[in-house]
Motif scaffolding. Structure first.
Motif, PDB file in Angstrom:
ATOM      1  N   THR A  72      -3.323 -31.806 -19.995  1.00 22.37           N
ATOM      2  CA  THR A  72      -3.970 -32.878 -19.236  1.00 22.37           C
ATOM      3  C   THR A  72      -4.741 -32.291 -18.058  1.00 22.37           C
ATOM      4  OG1 THR A  72      -2.264 -34.457 -19.887  1.00 22.37           O
ATOM      5  CG2 THR A  72      -3.569 -35.019 -17.945  1.00 22.37           C
ATOM      6  N   SER A  75      -7.930 -30.421 -19.046  1.00 21.45           N
ATOM      7  CA  SER A  75      -8.974 -31.292 -19.585  1.00 21.45           C
ATOM      8  C   SER A  75      -9.512 -32.258 -18.534  1.00 21.45           C
ATOM      9  CB  SER A  75      -8.448 -32.073 -20.790  1.00 21.45           C
ATOM     10  OG  SER A  75      -7.461 -32.998 -20.382  1.00 21.45           O
ATOM     11  N   GLN A  78      -7.855 -35.975 -18.733  1.00 25.28           N
ATOM     12  CA  GLN A  78      -7.888 -36.700 -19.999  1.00 25.28           C
ATOM     13  C   GLN A  78      -6.594 -36.448 -20.766  1.00 25.28           C
ATOM     14  OE1 GLN A  78     -10.430 -38.802 -20.995  1.00 25.28           O
ATOM     15  NE2 GLN A  78     -11.096 -38.429 -18.890  1.00 25.28           N
ATOM     16  N   GLN A  79      -6.047 -37.498 -21.349  1.00 27.09           N
ATOM     17  CA  GLN A  79      -4.831 -37.360 -22.126  1.00 27.09           C
ATOM     18  C   GLN A  79      -5.119 -36.562 -23.396  1.00 27.09           C
ATOM     19  OE1 GLN A  79      -1.623 -38.377 -21.349  1.00 27.09           O
ATOM     20  NE2 GLN A  79      -2.573 -38.639 -19.366  1.00 27.09           N
ATOM     21  N   GLN A  81      -5.352 -35.461 -27.161  1.00 22.55           N
ATOM     22  CA  GLN A  81      -5.615 -36.252 -28.362  1.00 22.55           C
ATOM     23  C   GLN A  81      -4.457 -36.147 -29.350  1.00 22.55           C
ATOM     24  OE1 GLN A  81      -8.440 -38.182 -28.815  1.00 22.55           O
ATOM     25  NE2 GLN A  81      -8.789 -37.647 -26.676  1.00 22.55           N
ATOM     26  N   SER A  82      -4.374 -37.131 -30.215  1.00 19.96           N
ATOM     27  CA  SER A  82      -3.409 -37.088 -31.303  1.00 19.96           C
ATOM     28  C   SER A  82      -3.701 -35.841 -32.131  1.00 19.96           C
ATOM     29  CB  SER A  82      -3.573 -38.345 -32.159  1.00 19.96           C
ATOM     30  OG  SER A  82      -2.671 -38.321 -33.226  1.00 19.96           O
ATOM     31  N   SER A  84      -2.931 -32.832 -31.085  1.00 17.65           N
ATOM     32  CA  SER A  84      -2.991 -31.684 -30.176  1.00 17.65           C
ATOM     33  C   SER A  84      -1.636 -30.978 -30.147  1.00 17.65           C
ATOM     34  CB  SER A  84      -3.349 -32.154 -28.763  1.00 17.65           C
ATOM     35  OG  SER A  84      -2.279 -32.932 -28.237  1.00 17.65           O
ATOM     36  N   SER A  87       0.958 -33.145 -28.550  1.00 13.29           N
ATOM     37  CA  SER A  87       1.430 -34.183 -29.466  1.00 13.29           C
ATOM     38  C   SER A  87       2.456 -33.594 -30.445  1.00 13.29           C
ATOM     39  CB  SER A  87       0.237 -34.771 -30.232  1.00 13.29           C
ATOM     40  OG  SER A  87       0.660 -35.685 -31.198  1.00 13.29           O
ATOM     41  N   GLU A 124      -0.198 -43.700 -28.253  1.00 17.56           N
ATOM     42  CA  GLU A 124      -1.424 -43.094 -28.758  1.00 17.56           C
ATOM     43  C   GLU A 124      -2.460 -44.153 -29.151  1.00 17.56           C
ATOM     44  OE1 GLU A 124      -0.248 -40.249 -31.747  1.00 17.56           O
ATOM     45  OE2 GLU A 124       0.670 -38.945 -30.240  1.00 17.56           O
ATOM     46  N   ALA A 128      -5.947 -44.392 -27.130  1.00 17.94           N
ATOM     47  CA  ALA A 128      -7.248 -44.250 -27.793  1.00 17.94           C
ATOM     48  C   ALA A 128      -8.187 -45.381 -27.381  1.00 17.94           C
ATOM     49  CB  ALA A 128      -7.066 -44.240 -29.307  1.00 17.94           C
ATOM     50  N   GLY A 131      -8.896 -45.044 -23.526  1.00 17.40           N
ATOM     51  CA  GLY A 131      -9.720 -43.855 -23.329  1.00 17.40           C
ATOM     52  C   GLY A 131     -11.159 -44.083 -23.749  1.00 17.40           C
ATOM     53  N   ASP A 132     -11.346 -44.774 -24.888  1.00 18.76           N
ATOM     54  CA  ASP A 132     -12.703 -45.094 -25.340  1.00 18.76           C
ATOM     55  C   ASP A 132     -13.408 -46.005 -24.343  1.00 18.76           C
ATOM     56  OD1 ASP A 132     -12.403 -43.557 -27.611  1.00 18.76           O
ATOM     57  OD2 ASP A 132     -11.983 -45.264 -28.936  1.00 18.76           O
TER      58      ASP A 132
END
Length: 180
Positions: A72, A75, A78-79, A81-82, A84, A87, A124, A128, A131-132
């Motif tokens: 985190t 980046s 930013q969390q 991503q699935s 990663s 994860s 997640e 998503a 985040g979008d």
């Protein structure tokens, strides 16, 4: 990699000299901070990655939290991503925790592990979507979005990450509510 790091150190040193020294908030201080975050991530990723590959049963909740924090930070908040490393580590830690909290060592997933996996999947999904929204239309973030994100992050990980997605969403709601 070591050559890149020494090159980065040389560049930071040159920038600091041009600035007349490193001071809080200066470009050289920011560059040093980013380099430190990158080095921390690389060290943590090497450690956790090695465990995931060679001894997945040794992945702990603390390992998962460490790689999540490092990923985190590197980046920019930013969390991960699935799919990663963080994860994968969180999933493995949940599986390991379930395996040690029950005497049933069968290959099926017990209810405690399934519950943790469900909480992470819920996180997640919401992450998503939020985040979008943050990336494409930050003005559309609602208080409900931020509250849901906070709830899902806390449920999945037992805490919310400073600078994490829930924090970013809450900040955006506050910005959206300011009079123009």
């Amino acid at each position: 990699m070591a050559a890149n790091q020494s090159e980065a150190g040389r560049v930071i040193s040159e920038v600091a000299q041009a600035e007349g020294g490193t001071t809080k908030g200066s470009k050289s201080a920011q560059m040093q901070s980013e380099l430190s975050k990158q080095r921390n991530f690389e060290e943590t990723a090497a450690n956790v990655g090695s465990k995931l590959e060679n001894a997945p049963g040794s992945i702990s909740k603390e390992d998962a939290q460490a790689i999540h924090r490092a990923e985190t930070r590197v980046s920019g908040g930013q969390q991960p991503q699935s799919g990663s490393m963080s994860s994968a580590a969180q999933h493995q830690a949940a599986v390991n925790q379930g395996a040690t909290s029950t005497s049933n060592t069968s290959a099926s997933v017990d209810s405690t592990t399934q519950s943790q996996l469900d909480r992470q999947a819920n996180y997640e999904d919401v992450a998503a979507k939020v985040g979008d929204k943050l990336a494409s239309a930050p003005k559309s973030i609602s208080k409900e979005d931020a509250d849901t994100m906070h709830s899902r992050e806390h449920r999945a990980f037992g805490q919310t990450e400073k600078g994490g997605l829930a924090s970013q969403a809450q900040h955006q709601v506050a910005e959206n509510q300011k009079p123009s």
